[in-house]
Scaffold this motif. Structure first.
Motif, PDB file in Angstrom:
ATOM      1  N   TYR A 137     -12.881  -2.933  -7.220  1.00 15.23           N
ATOM      2  CA  TYR A 137     -14.226  -2.623  -6.728  1.00 15.23           C
ATOM      3  C   TYR A 137     -14.607  -3.529  -5.561  1.00 15.23           C
ATOM      4  O   TYR A 137     -15.113  -3.073  -4.529  1.00 15.23           O
ATOM      5  CB  TYR A 137     -15.247  -2.798  -7.852  1.00 15.23           C
ATOM      6  N   ASN A 183     -13.051  -3.015  -2.143  1.00 12.27           N
ATOM      7  CA  ASN A 183     -13.507  -1.764  -1.528  1.00 12.27           C
ATOM      8  C   ASN A 183     -14.998  -1.788  -1.231  1.00 12.27           C
ATOM      9  O   ASN A 183     -15.606  -0.740  -0.993  1.00 12.27           O
ATOM     10  CB  ASN A 183     -13.165  -0.588  -2.449  1.00 12.27           C
ATOM     11  N   TYR A 206      -4.034   1.094  -6.757  1.00  8.68           N
ATOM     12  CA  TYR A 206      -5.089   2.059  -6.450  1.00  8.68           C
ATOM     13  C   TYR A 206      -6.252   1.397  -5.713  1.00  8.68           C
ATOM     14  O   TYR A 206      -6.855   2.005  -4.819  1.00  8.68           O
ATOM     15  CB  TYR A 206      -5.581   2.722  -7.738  1.00  8.68           C
ATOM     16  N   CYS A 233      -5.246   0.972  -2.134  1.00  4.82           N
ATOM     17  CA  CYS A 233      -5.029   2.245  -1.437  1.00  4.82           C
ATOM     18  C   CYS A 233      -6.267   3.144  -1.440  1.00  4.82           C
ATOM     19  O   CYS A 233      -6.163   4.374  -1.280  1.00  4.82           O
ATOM     20  CB  CYS A 233      -3.850   2.983  -2.072  1.00  4.82           C
ATOM     21  N   ASP A 234      -7.436   2.547  -1.647  1.00  9.32           N
ATOM     22  CA  ASP A 234      -8.715   3.268  -1.597  1.00  9.32           C
ATOM     23  C   ASP A 234      -8.820   4.374  -2.643  1.00  9.32           C
ATOM     24  O   ASP A 234      -9.450   5.409  -2.406  1.00  9.32           O
ATOM     25  CB  ASP A 234      -8.959   3.869  -0.193  1.00  9.32           C
ATOM     26  N   CYS A 235      -8.201   4.159  -3.782  1.00 11.01           N
ATOM     27  CA  CYS A 235      -8.277   5.135  -4.875  1.00 11.01           C
ATOM     28  C   CYS A 235      -9.007   4.493  -6.057  1.00 11.01           C
ATOM     29  O   CYS A 235      -8.450   4.363  -7.162  1.00 11.01           O
ATOM     30  CB  CYS A 235      -6.881   5.588  -5.296  1.00 11.01           C
ATOM     31  N   VAL A 236     -10.227   4.054  -5.803  1.00  8.55           N
ATOM     32  CA  VAL A 236     -10.965   3.322  -6.826  1.00  8.55           C
ATOM     33  C   VAL A 236     -11.239   4.181  -8.051  1.00  8.55           C
ATOM     34  O   VAL A 236     -11.192   3.698  -9.188  1.00  8.55           O
ATOM     35  CB  VAL A 236     -12.301   2.779  -6.256  1.00  8.55           C
ATOM     36  N   ARG A 281       0.813  -1.218   0.000  1.00 10.14           N
ATOM     37  CA  ARG A 281       0.000   0.000   0.000  1.00 10.14           C
ATOM     38  C   ARG A 281       0.852   1.277   0.000  1.00 10.14           C
ATOM     39  O   ARG A 281       0.507   2.276   0.624  1.00 10.14           O
ATOM     40  CB  ARG A 281      -0.979  -0.005   1.185  1.00 10.14           C
TER      41      ARG A 281
END
Length: 485
Positions: free
Chosen positions: A391, A394, A356, A359-362, A325
């Motif tokens: 997807y 997350n 991404y 790292c919560d950057c969808v 991450r």
């Protein structure tokens, strides 16, 4: 920790993204011819990591040989069978042309035509049965999964009066190692190896050892790698760089860093210089263990050495930073890569999409995926899977389902891994409606899941679970379930 002298410009490398290639063989052989440092470290200078070298100018390709020109001419002729074209040029076609034809047809997956050319070749006055030709054909058949045909050619070779040599057995071993059943393949390869030891003209050479070391390393069988390496040391054959790469690869894949470093030191003590495969191997092994300080040190050594990074070098670093991450570090490597003139591959993009997603950057992952769809003629199913996984991890199963529909409308065909990934995610999220819709989509595409599919899809939960909307102890099989509405 290794000293600076140990991680000098003569370091090893080979990435899990790119298995170590086999060493070049003789003409008669199969083949012719802890916390990480900041991302600023990789991009602090105009050139990126360590201010690496500028992109090298590529040398213009050497002009094709006369034999290569003849082969191009033969393959350019369209509208008639290749054998008919060979008949027209029978006065100039010789063994070397056929050899190159086998190579080119093999690259094009036209192994049947290889056999046709071989039969035509046997009828010519100038034809003389040769181990090199049989080795090449056995190699082509093996790469295309035609193990039985490779065995037939081996038998045909013996019937023609040719006596097998080490190169032929190396080709046969390689052919078996390309089969799907890897356990059986390794057993066969080991049997051939033992057989070679009993024949004076077929004694295992360094190519044989390297083929088997690589195969056992890929299988993660460290004991067999160690046994084979010990056998090599007791023989008259001397190990080369590829040999040490194979042993280090096995240790690296199993997280045995100290053992890997010991082999590296032995390699250097034998005056053997690490190549780019060695460097990539070290980079990936340290990356997997999140020993990023060592990974970066090896990368800098690579930049200072005569060897140059390859695309797998960067892909490995991006992937391993992503798993930890460390998005900024991964992006820095990507910038460095493009700065050095490397064109990203689908593996590069998939690695970044995964970064991404973790790292919560969808939204950034989806932006990159859409860019790929717009700019690339062919998009791999694995790239779609990377975005779907982003997807799902997350907690966005509905978005994943919509993406699957949108991708299918654009002609991107999902594979079995796509459905396993979504089945697992929908089950975990208890999305029964999405699950049933997924099974309908599979049915429409003609994908029939079996018990193995469900077991593999649910293996992360520790024990098999019942299929959706099915009572426990239901007599209905997954095969029937696939067609339910």
């Amino acid at each position: 920790m290794l000293s600076n002298s140990a991680l000098s410009p003569s370091l090893p490398s080979s990435s899990f993204l790119l298995p170590a290639p086999l060493p070049p063989q003789p003409t008669s052989a199969v083949r012719v011819p802890a916390k990480t440092r900041t991302a600023a470290r990789l991009s602090s200078s105009p050139g990126g990591a360590g201010g690496g070298p500028k992109p090298r100018r590529r040398k213009p390709p050497s002009p094709p040989s006369e034999a290569e020109e003849v082969v191009r001419l033969l393959l350019r002729k369209s509208g008639e069978p290749l054998v008919a074209t060979l008949g027209k040029y029978v006065r100039i076609v010789r063994t070397e042309h056929c050899f190159l034809l086998f190579e080119e047809l093999g690259k094009r997956d036209q192994w049947l035509q290889c056999l046709e050319v071989f039969r035509w070749m046997q009828k010519q006055r100038w034809y003389i049965a040769d181990n090199g030709i049989y080795s090449k054909l056995i190699s082509v058949m093996g790469k295309k999964g035609q193990t039985r045909m490779a065995m037939w050619l081996f038998s045909e070779m013996r019937n023609s009066g040719c006596k097998p040599d080490s190169s032929v057995y190396n080709a046969l071993i390689t052919a078996h190692l390309h089969s799907r059943d890897k356990v059986k393949a390794l057993a066969k390869a080991s049997a051939y190896f033992d057989k070679m030891k009993g024949m004076e003209r077929c004694q295992p050479n360094i190519v044989t050892y390297n083929i088997l070391l690589r195969a056992y390393a890929q299988a993660g069988d460290v004991k067999q790698v160690e046994a084979l390496f010990k056998d090599l040391e007791d023989s008259i054959v001397s190990p080369d760089t590829y040999t040490y790469n194979g042993v280090m690869d096995a240790y690296g894949k199993n997280g045995m860093i100290k053992e890997m470093e010991t082999v590296l030191l032995r390699m250097k003590s034998n005056q053997l210089k690490p190549d780019v495969i060695t460097f990539n191997l070290l980079i990936d092994s340290y990356g997997k263990k999140q020993a990023f300080e060592k990974m970066e040190q090896v990368f800098k050594s690579l930049l200072r050495s005569k060897e140059k990074p390859t695309l797998p070098t960067f892909n490995s670093m991006i992937s391993n930073y992503g798993k930890a991450r460390l998005r900024e570090n991964a992006e820095a490597v990507f910038r460095k890569m493009t700065c050095m003139g490397f064109k990203p591959s689908y593996v590069t993009y998939e690695s970044l999409i995964t970064v991404y997603g973790l790292c919560d950057c969808v939204s950034r992952a989806r932006q990159m995926f859409d860019e790929i769809l717009e700019t690339r003629k062919e998009v791999q199913a694995s790239t779609l899977n990377a975005m779907l996984d982003a997807y799902c991890i997350n907690g966005l199963p509905t978005e994943a389902d919509r993406l699957l529909d949108a991708a299918s409308e654009k002609g991107l065909v999902p594979n079995a891994s796509t459905y396993k990934l979504l089945y697992k995610a929908y089950t975990k999220a208890n999305e029964k409606e999405l699950l049933n819709n997924l099974l309908k989509k599979m049915d429409r595409q003609g994908v029939v899941p079996n018990k193995k599919f469900f077991l593999e899809a649910l293996e992360a939960f520790g024990s098999p679970q019942t299929e959706p909307n099915e009572p426990e102890n239901s007599p209905r099989s997954p095969r029937i379930l696939a067609g339910t509405s």
